[in-house]
Design an enzyme around this catalytic site. Structure first.
Site, PDB file in Angstrom:
ATOM      1  N   ARG A  14       0.982  -1.308   0.057  1.00  0.00           N
ATOM      2  CA  ARG A  14       0.058   0.011  -0.122  1.00  0.00           C
ATOM      3  C   ARG A  14       0.740   1.282  -0.144  1.00  0.00           C
ATOM      4  O   ARG A  14       0.251   2.458  -0.297  1.00  0.00           O
ATOM      5  CB  ARG A  14      -0.993   0.032   1.097  1.00  0.00           C
ATOM      6  N   GLY A  76       4.010 -15.262   6.236  1.00  0.00           N
ATOM      7  CA  GLY A  76       3.203 -14.730   7.492  1.00  0.00           C
ATOM      8  C   GLY A  76       4.126 -14.255   8.749  1.00  0.00           C
ATOM      9  O   GLY A  76       5.272 -14.615   8.466  1.00  0.00           O
ATOM     10  N   THR A  77       3.640 -13.741   9.623  1.00  0.00           N
ATOM     11  CA  THR A  77       4.295 -12.932  10.877  1.00  0.00           C
ATOM     12  C   THR A  77       4.975 -14.257  11.818  1.00  0.00           C
ATOM     13  O   THR A  77       5.997 -14.036  12.316  1.00  0.00           O
ATOM     14  CB  THR A  77       3.374 -12.137  11.609  1.00  0.00           C
ATOM     15  N   GLU A 150      -7.813 -12.539  13.237  1.00  0.00           N
ATOM     16  CA  GLU A 150      -7.351 -11.456  12.345  1.00  0.00           C
ATOM     17  C   GLU A 150      -8.809 -10.914  11.726  1.00  0.00           C
ATOM     18  O   GLU A 150      -9.705 -11.666  11.605  1.00  0.00           O
ATOM     19  CB  GLU A 150      -6.740 -12.295  11.075  1.00  0.00           C
ATOM     20  N   ASN A 165      -5.042  -5.715  18.468  1.00  0.00           N
ATOM     21  CA  ASN A 165      -3.778  -6.118  18.491  1.00  0.00           C
ATOM     22  C   ASN A 165      -2.765  -5.078  17.863  1.00  0.00           C
ATOM     23  O   ASN A 165      -2.731  -5.106  16.481  1.00  0.00           O
ATOM     24  CB  ASN A 165      -3.514  -7.532  17.958  1.00  0.00           C
ATOM     25  N   TYR A 361      31.004  34.814  -4.413  1.00  0.00           N
ATOM     26  CA  TYR A 361      31.244  33.463  -4.562  1.00  0.00           C
ATOM     27  C   TYR A 361      32.733  33.318  -4.109  1.00  0.00           C
ATOM     28  O   TYR A 361      33.605  33.472  -4.793  1.00  0.00           O
ATOM     29  CB  TYR A 361      30.971  32.713  -5.953  1.00  0.00           C
ATOM     30  N   TYR A 382      37.210  27.378 -11.524  1.00  0.00           N
ATOM     31  CA  TYR A 382      37.127  26.140 -12.409  1.00  0.00           C
ATOM     32  C   TYR A 382      37.424  26.614 -13.956  1.00  0.00           C
ATOM     33  O   TYR A 382      37.016  27.775 -14.484  1.00  0.00           O
ATOM     34  CB  TYR A 382      35.741  25.951 -12.305  1.00  0.00           C
ATOM     35  N   ARG A 435      43.220  46.301 -14.255  1.00  0.00           N
ATOM     36  CA  ARG A 435      41.876  46.914 -14.702  1.00  0.00           C
ATOM     37  C   ARG A 435      42.480  47.820 -15.788  1.00  0.00           C
ATOM     38  O   ARG A 435      43.443  48.645 -15.480  1.00  0.00           O
ATOM     39  CB  ARG A 435      40.771  47.317 -13.845  1.00  0.00           C
TER      40      ARG A 435
HETATM   41  C1  UD1 Z   1      -0.641  -7.860  11.901  1.00  0.00           C
HETATM   42  C2  UD1 Z   1      -1.371  -8.844  12.861  1.00  0.00           C
HETATM   43  C3  UD1 Z   1      -2.622  -8.263  13.500  1.00  0.00           C
HETATM   44  C4  UD1 Z   1      -2.367  -6.752  14.036  1.00  0.00           C
HETATM   45  C5  UD1 Z   1      -1.581  -6.085  12.995  1.00  0.00           C
HETATM   46  C6  UD1 Z   1      -1.017  -4.677  13.659  1.00  0.00           C
HETATM   47  C7  UD1 Z   1      -0.912 -11.009  12.414  1.00  0.00           C
HETATM   48  C8  UD1 Z   1      -1.211 -12.286  11.731  1.00  0.00           C
HETATM   49  N1  UD1 Z   1      -1.482 -10.025  12.470  1.00  0.00           N
HETATM   50  O1  UD1 Z   1      -1.408  -7.827  10.812  1.00  0.00           O
HETATM   51  O2  UD1 Z   1      -3.277  -8.732  14.307  1.00  0.00           O
HETATM   52  O3  UD1 Z   1      -3.402  -6.251  14.415  1.00  0.00           O
HETATM   53  O4  UD1 Z   1      -0.343  -6.621  12.701  1.00  0.00           O
HETATM   54  O5  UD1 Z   1      -0.256  -3.823  12.565  1.00  0.00           O
HETATM   55  O6  UD1 Z   1       0.434 -10.984  12.662  1.00  0.00           O
HETATM   56  N2  UD1 Z   1       5.904  -9.259   7.893  1.00  0.00           N
HETATM   57  C9  UD1 Z   1       7.044 -10.006   7.889  1.00  0.00           C
HETATM   58  N3  UD1 Z   1       6.808 -11.460   7.197  1.00  0.00           N
HETATM   59  C10 UD1 Z   1       5.654 -11.766   6.642  1.00  0.00           C
HETATM   60  C11 UD1 Z   1       4.661 -10.952   7.184  1.00  0.00           C
HETATM   61  C12 UD1 Z   1       4.848  -9.864   7.617  1.00  0.00           C
HETATM   62  O7  UD1 Z   1       8.085  -9.920   7.896  1.00  0.00           O
HETATM   63  O8  UD1 Z   1       5.469 -12.888   6.188  1.00  0.00           O
HETATM   64  C13 UD1 Z   1       6.275  -8.097   8.614  1.00  0.00           C
HETATM   65  C14 UD1 Z   1       5.785  -6.983   7.823  1.00  0.00           C
HETATM   66  O9  UD1 Z   1       6.832  -6.601   7.056  1.00  0.00           O
HETATM   67  C15 UD1 Z   1       5.361  -5.654   8.888  1.00  0.00           C
HETATM   68  C16 UD1 Z   1       4.720  -6.855   9.929  1.00  0.00           C
HETATM   69  O10 UD1 Z   1       5.502  -7.954   9.557  1.00  0.00           O
HETATM   70  O11 UD1 Z   1       6.192  -5.159   9.208  1.00  0.00           O
HETATM   71  C17 UD1 Z   1       3.227  -6.896   9.786  1.00  0.00           C
HETATM   72  O12 UD1 Z   1       2.854  -7.392   8.662  1.00  0.00           O
HETATM   73  P1  UD1 Z   1       1.521  -7.010   8.169  1.00  0.00           P
HETATM   74  O13 UD1 Z   1       1.277  -7.839   6.795  1.00  0.00           O
HETATM   75  O14 UD1 Z   1       1.317  -5.582   7.899  1.00  0.00           O
HETATM   76  O15 UD1 Z   1       0.567  -7.471   9.303  1.00  0.00           O
HETATM   77  P2  UD1 Z   1      -1.033  -6.971   9.306  1.00  0.00           P
HETATM   78  O16 UD1 Z   1      -1.780  -7.786   8.514  1.00  0.00           O
HETATM   79  O17 UD1 Z   1      -1.200  -5.865   9.413  1.00  0.00           O
HETATM   80 CA    CA Z   2       0.381  -3.552   9.287  1.00  0.00          CA
END
Ligand code: UD1
Ligand code: CA
Length: 451
Positions: A14, A76-77, A150, A165, A361, A382, A435
């Site tokens: 985004r 995922g996180t 989520e 969260n 200058y 220069y 001059r």
């Molecule tokens: C996550 C939380 C959500 C919370 C929100 C707050 C989870 C599943 N959900 O969602 O509950 O309300 O943050 O902002 O954790 N990232 C990685 N690797 C990945 C995915 C993400 O390093 O595979 C990093 C991203 O770069 C980012 C952070 O984790 O800095 C959060 O990722 P994002 O996709 O923004 O999570 P949300 O969907 O916002």
């Molecule tokens: Ca986020």
């Protein structure tokens, strides 16, 4: 040992940018660097940043400040934390932090480190009027967290919950790593969610604590350029407040821009529309008037800087600069100087108690002390291919509208007469005039007027 895992592997779609999200800057410092510095301030001794999208860029910029773990692909996180293998066998408390929350404070991290000492997992939550797309917190009758759902997996009723969260957690490190492998990806996004650990721990009879954020601005995540601007404003407010508490006067703090690495002293006065960037330092008693832009500038005590641009340069004590001066490329202005309007210095040393008041200058030059540079002097440094230095020794007087064609040395107490184009060195104490001699034509003025 206190550790921290920063999750920064996502692209940040985004943001609509090629730069990885965490490399965007808030108050002139990248989001990831803010977090690294803040967790360290809170006591983290081991910091692992999980990188993926654009990892080379982050690794290069943050080299030496953090360890890295590579997450490819990004599933995922929960999957992100699994990659931080450096932390696997560490004893102690570990923060897990979404990489897109630049405004978090060390106080908040310290509180989480403290709270997790008698729990296995702590979640930093927030109560929001508009909980939008954040994960929702489900508490049990005793106030512990039962589940985090989520947004994409929420029922209509669950969407009404306004405790969310923040994506910031503290864990007992051993509990974290021994339960990560139980996370499944059977959810709306087919991702491994770190948030699933809440249910996993609950099933084992382990309690998950909630700490509610005191300040919602602090925990706001940055997902797009609008939220980036909001984070900037929040951070700027905080930086400005801190400096005002330390004795800096700001006429209008809402229009004063100070980078995260700038250093100021008490009795500095900043007018609106002043930008201080990079490693700029401003010492006691100095006033910076409107429309000034300073980047990596070192300004001494009791100076006045007016509507000027100073980059990678130094101005020592008791100087006035401007209005509309431009000092750049490692210029050094010694103390008790007056640099006036429309004066540019490039890579120039300007000696103690000299003057350069108008329209000039000076480039690639070494100017001594007690030198007067008249109006409209130009160092011709220069030739189209190479740059040459100009040296003007102590006590010399350079008249107005002089061209000093470098390489050139003007000796001590020497004078270059106004309007001269000097091509040869001027010995100490001599005067150079270069001059055309003037010729007067009697009566020609009147004749011309009456024509
Ligand atoms: C996550 C939380 C959500 C919370 C929100 C707050 C989870 C599943 N959900 O969602 O509950 O309300 O943050 O902002 O954790 N990232 C990685 N690797 C990945 C995915 C993400 O390093 O595979 C990093 C991203 O770069 C980012 C952070 O984790 O800095 C959060 O990722 P994002 O996709 O923004 O999570 P949300 O969907 O916002
Ligand atoms: Ca986020």
């Amino acid at each position: 040992m206190k550790s921290a895992i920063l999750m920064a592997a996502g692209k940040g779609t985004r943001m609509q940018s090629d730069l990885p999200k965490v490399m965007h800057k808030v108050c002139q410092k990248t989001m990831v660097e803010h977090l690294i510095d803040t967790v360290k301030q809170a006591g983290a001794e081991k910091v692992v940043t999980v990188v993926g999208y654009g990892h080379e860029v982050i690794e290069k910029a943050m080299e030496g400040k953090t360890e890295f773990a590579l997450q490819e692909p990004q599933l995922g996180t929960g999957h992100a934390v699994m990659q931080a293998k450096q932390c696997e066998h560490v004893q102690g408390e570990t923060l897990v932090v979404n990489g897109d929350c630049p405004c978090l404070t060390a106080d908040t991290f310290e509180e989480l480190y403290q709270e997790v000492k008698d729990a296995k997992m702590v979640v930093l939550t927030a109560i929001l009027d508009d909980p939008s797309a954040y994960g929702r917190i489900i508490r049990d009758e005793n106030g512990f967290i039962q589940r985090i759902i989520e947004f994409k997996d929420c029922t209509e009723d669950e969407k009404k919950i306004n405790e969310i969260n923040t994506g910031i957690y503290a864990f007992d490190n051993e509990t974290l790593f021994s339960n990560l492998k139980d996370i499944q990806n059977n959810n709306a996004q087919s991702e491994y969610y770190i948030t699933d650990l809440v249910e996993i721990l609950n099933k084992k009879g382990l309690k998950v604590k909630a700490v509610v954020a005191k300040d919602n601005e602090e925990v706001a995540g940055v997902n797009d350029k609008y939220e980036l601007a909001r984070a900037n404003q929040e951070m700027q407010k905080r930086i400005n407040k801190e400096w005002m508490k330390k004795g800096v006067t700001m006429i209008n703090p809402d229009a004063t821009y100070i980078g995260a690495d700038v250093k100021l002293e008490a009795e500095v006065i900043l007018y609106p529309n002043v930008y201080l960037e990079g490693n700029t330092t401003v010492q006691r008693g100095t006033t910076i008037l409107p429309q000034s832009f300073l980047d990596n500038a070192i300004i001494g005590k009791d100076c006045v800087i007016d509507s000027s641009r100073i980059t990678d340069s130094e101005v020592k004590d008791n100087c006035t600069v401007g209005p509309f001066a431009h000092l750049r490329m490692h210029s050094v202005v010694e103390s008790k100087n007056r640099i006036g309007n429309f004066v540019e210095f490039k890579n120039t040393n300007f000696g103690f108690d000299s003057r350069c008041a108008h329209l000039t200058y000076i480039g690639d030059s070494d100017i001594g002390s007690k030198v007067n540079i008249g109006c409209g002097v130009v160092t011709v440094n220069y030739d189209g291919k190479n740059k040459f230095r100009t040296v003007v020794k102590d006590g010399a007087f350079i008249g107005s509208n002089v061209n000093l064609i470098a390489p050139l040395t003007v000796g001590e107490n020497a004078v270059v007469a106004a309007g001269s184009t000097a091509t040869e060195d001027v010995p100490d104490g001599d005067m150079a005039i270069g001059r055309c001699r003037q010729e007067n034509k009697p009566g020609y003025g009147t004749k011309y007027k009456n024509k």
